[in-house]
Motif scaffolding. Structure first.
Motif, PDB file in Angstrom:
ATOM      1  N   SER A 216       0.708  -1.276  -0.002  1.00 46.27           N
ATOM      2  CA  SER A 216       0.129   0.092   0.095  1.00 46.27           C
ATOM      3  C   SER A 216       0.911   1.530   0.109  1.00 46.27           C
ATOM      4  CB  SER A 216      -0.632  -0.055   1.237  1.00 46.27           C
ATOM      5  OG  SER A 216      -0.036   0.088   2.453  1.00 46.27           O
ATOM      6  N   TYR A 219       1.954   1.503  -4.023  1.00 47.27           N
ATOM      7  CA  TYR A 219       0.684   1.845  -5.079  1.00 47.27           C
ATOM      8  C   TYR A 219      -0.362   2.429  -4.458  1.00 47.27           C
ATOM      9  CZ  TYR A 219       3.381  -1.845  -7.569  1.00 47.27           C
ATOM     10  OH  TYR A 219       4.512  -2.590  -8.324  1.00 47.27           O
ATOM     11  N   GLY A 220      -0.353   2.644  -3.042  1.00 46.38           N
ATOM     12  CA  GLY A 220      -1.863   2.941  -2.576  1.00 46.38           C
ATOM     13  C   GLY A 220      -2.114   4.619  -2.909  1.00 46.38           C
ATOM     14  N   GLY A 221      -3.125   5.047  -3.357  1.00 49.08           N
ATOM     15  CA  GLY A 221      -3.413   6.356  -3.690  1.00 49.08           C
ATOM     16  C   GLY A 221      -3.375   6.342  -5.285  1.00 49.08           C
ATOM     17  N   ALA A 222      -2.716   5.434  -5.863  1.00 49.30           N
ATOM     18  CA  ALA A 222      -2.847   5.390  -7.411  1.00 49.30           C
ATOM     19  C   ALA A 222      -3.549   4.052  -8.124  1.00 49.30           C
ATOM     20  CB  ALA A 222      -1.240   5.380  -7.898  1.00 49.30           C
ATOM     21  N   ASN A 225      -8.911   0.508  -4.772  1.00 48.53           N
ATOM     22  CA  ASN A 225      -8.796  -0.434  -3.749  1.00 48.53           C
ATOM     23  C   ASN A 225     -10.212  -1.230  -3.760  1.00 48.53           C
ATOM     24  OD1 ASN A 225      -9.036  -2.054  -1.273  1.00 48.53           O
ATOM     25  ND2 ASN A 225      -7.610  -0.543  -0.265  1.00 48.53           N
ATOM     26  N   HIS A 228     -12.627  -0.832  -0.825  1.00 49.86           N
ATOM     27  CA  HIS A 228     -13.143   0.804  -1.064  1.00 49.86           C
ATOM     28  C   HIS A 228     -14.202   0.737  -2.148  1.00 49.86           C
ATOM     29  CE1 HIS A 228      -9.650   3.281   0.510  1.00 49.86           C
ATOM     30  NE2 HIS A 228      -9.902   2.172   1.220  1.00 49.86           N
ATOM     31  N   THR A 317       0.113  -3.952   5.763  1.00 48.40           N
ATOM     32  CA  THR A 317      -0.172  -2.734   4.911  1.00 48.40           C
ATOM     33  C   THR A 317       0.031  -3.127   3.185  1.00 48.40           C
ATOM     34  OG1 THR A 317       2.280  -2.323   4.501  1.00 48.40           O
ATOM     35  CG2 THR A 317       1.094  -1.116   6.196  1.00 48.40           C
ATOM     36  N   LEU A 319      -2.556  -3.564  -0.226  1.00 51.55           N
ATOM     37  CA  LEU A 319      -3.834  -3.190  -0.891  1.00 51.55           C
ATOM     38  C   LEU A 319      -4.212  -4.376  -1.879  1.00 51.55           C
ATOM     39  CD1 LEU A 319      -3.555  -0.002  -3.390  1.00 51.55           C
ATOM     40  CD2 LEU A 319      -4.969  -2.326  -4.171  1.00 51.55           C
TER      41      LEU A 319
END
Length: 461
Positions: A216, A219-222, A225, A228, A317, A319
């Motif tokens: 995460s 790659y998290g935020g791009a 998920n 989500h 952590t 994704l």
């Protein structure tokens, strides 16, 4: 029919009957889990052996594409009507196991209740029908009607194979009255006849994101998920008042008659008792509807499970690559399960978040059912309850579903009487399922009394 001889028989054999019930409850016949397939077959064989011991003839395990249907008959009451008794020998999964106070398949009696999965739903209540007829046969040498049993092993997964069996065996199952004990009384010492049931349809949301779990931080935020995405989809199904926002969902909901509204209001509703029983501080649901209207005659959409990502202790952590949700809807007249499932699929397609792939898997379904509560066969049941419990019988609709009831109604064209002896405190489908022994004892007497009351009205089909 509950002569002193019959009552004495039930009292004298109570311990042996409970020991037999414990044998049945010890079989982990969980139809939803393939690992228990052989256990479910074992439960079917136990039921068949019990019917043979009772004196039923032509006892057969009819194969289906899933679990077998147990059939047996006693057709020696010449020129008398026929009663079909339906029940099921499969049970729900036991999760979460850690919340059970005793092992779910090691029956235990404490506090005047028998605790085990299936104690109330529906092994205990089906077993009562066998023992009630045993008491009559052993005490009188005969039965007042011809009897047939149809006991299935897939009710807890929506009876996927029973409709076909019923359709292909109408002559075998033909009856003048159908009796089912798989419902509950409103509360202790308040006998209840359920004259309507909600239908059901179920589906699973499967959301796929990246081809593997990702770090995460990297790659998290791009990357979208999937968890989500599932949350976003679930949020789209209902508003803050519990109103379902799926387009067309309420279009065919039958309006409750003023007579039924007044009947619901007349019931002795103890709001605080229900809150205390389930452990909540307030109710939730559509504004403008009472508690009973919400759970009996209004449709629902409930999330039964959500899973995905890391589930262990601590934190990881990650994704996740995928996420899932299991959802069921309770349906009311005149909603059609297939039409509702199509509306739900359209809603998912319209609201699918970007960056993920969303699919829908369809599960069990069943149509809603309502029968006139003034039918003579139902009124006879009311009199039987009142003679044993010595209080008036309440007439209600049920919030739950018995998927096969609408099929039996349509295919066999016979009145269906739902005589339940469970209680809201039985923890059906939950940890610590149980059956109150007082209801077991009085239920047996009520069933024996019912056959007597029914004999006066069985010429009315």
């Amino acid at each position: 029919m509950t002569t002193p001889t019959i009552s004495n028989y039930l009292s004298e054999h109570r311990e042996s009957h409970l020991n037999e019930l414990k044998e049945l409850l010890s079989i982990p016949s969980v139809s939803a889990l393939p690992m228990h397939n052989q256990d479910t077959i074992r439960a079917a064989e136990w039921m068949a052996a019990s019917l043979r011991k009772l004196g039923m003839e032509n006892v057969t395990l009819y194969p289906t594409n899933g679990q077998p249907v147990v059939y047996g008959e006693w057709l020696k009451a010449t020129d008398k009507p026929t009663v079909l008794i339906y029940g099921h020998y499969d049970v729900q999964p036991v999760d979460p196991l850690n919340l059970w106070d005793s092992a779910p398949f090691e029956p235990e009696i404490r506090d005047e209740r028998i605790f085990a999965r299936g104690a109330s739903d529906d092994k205990g209540q089906t077993f009562m029908h066998i023992k009630a007829l045993e008491a009559i046969l052993e005490s009188t040498g005969s039965l007042p009607f011809n009897f047939k049993f149809c006991i299935e092993g897939e009710e807890e997964i929506g009876s996927p194979n029973l409709p076909r069996f019923v359709s292909e065996n109408k002559d075998l199952l033909a009856a003048d009255v159908i009796v089912i004990s798989d419902t509950s009384m409103m509360e202790e010492d308040k006998p209840t006849i359920c004259y309507g049931l909600r239908g059901m349809c179920g589906f699973q949301l499967d959301v796929k994101g990246p081809k593997r779990d990702l770090h995460s931080g990297l790659y998290g935020g791009a990357i979208a998920n999937p968890i989500h995405a599932v949350v976003e989809l679930l949020q789209s199904f209902r508003n803050a008042d519990g109103v379902i926002t799926v387009e067309g969902f309420y279009d065919k909901v039958a309006v409750l008659s003023e007579e039924e509204k007044q009947a619901f209001k007349a019931l002795d509703f103890n709001e605080n008792a229900i809150k205390d029983e389930v452990g909540v501080s307030e109710f939730f649901g559509e504004k403008g509807y009472s508690f009973y209207e919400r759970v009996w005659v209004r449709p629902t959409l409930e999330v039964n499970g959500v899973y995905g990502g890391f589930q262990g202790d601590g934190i990881k952590t990650v994704l996740p690559s995928e996420a899932h949700a299991k959802i069921t809807c309770r349906l009311v007249p005149d909603q059609d399960p297939d039409e509702i499932l199509e509306l739900l699929q359209n809603h998912v397609a319209k609201n699918a978040p970007p960056g993920v792939e969303v699919s829908v898997s369809l599960f069990d379904k069943g149509a809603p059912f309502v029968t006139p509560f003034d039918h003579p066969a139902i009124q006879a049941a009311s009199r039987a309850y009142e003679k044993v419990w010595e209080v008036p019988t309440a007439f209600t609709r049920g919030g739950g579903s018995l998927p096969i009831v609408s099929t039996l109604d349509e295919e066999l064209q016979a009145p269906i009487v739902l005589m339940g002896f469970g209680l809201p405190s039985d923890n059906v489908h939950a940890p610590n399922e149980n059956f109150k022994l007082k209801n077991f004892d009085k239920g047996l007497l009520t069933l024996c009394t019912y056959w007597d009351e029914l004999s006066a009205v069985m010429n009315v089909k």
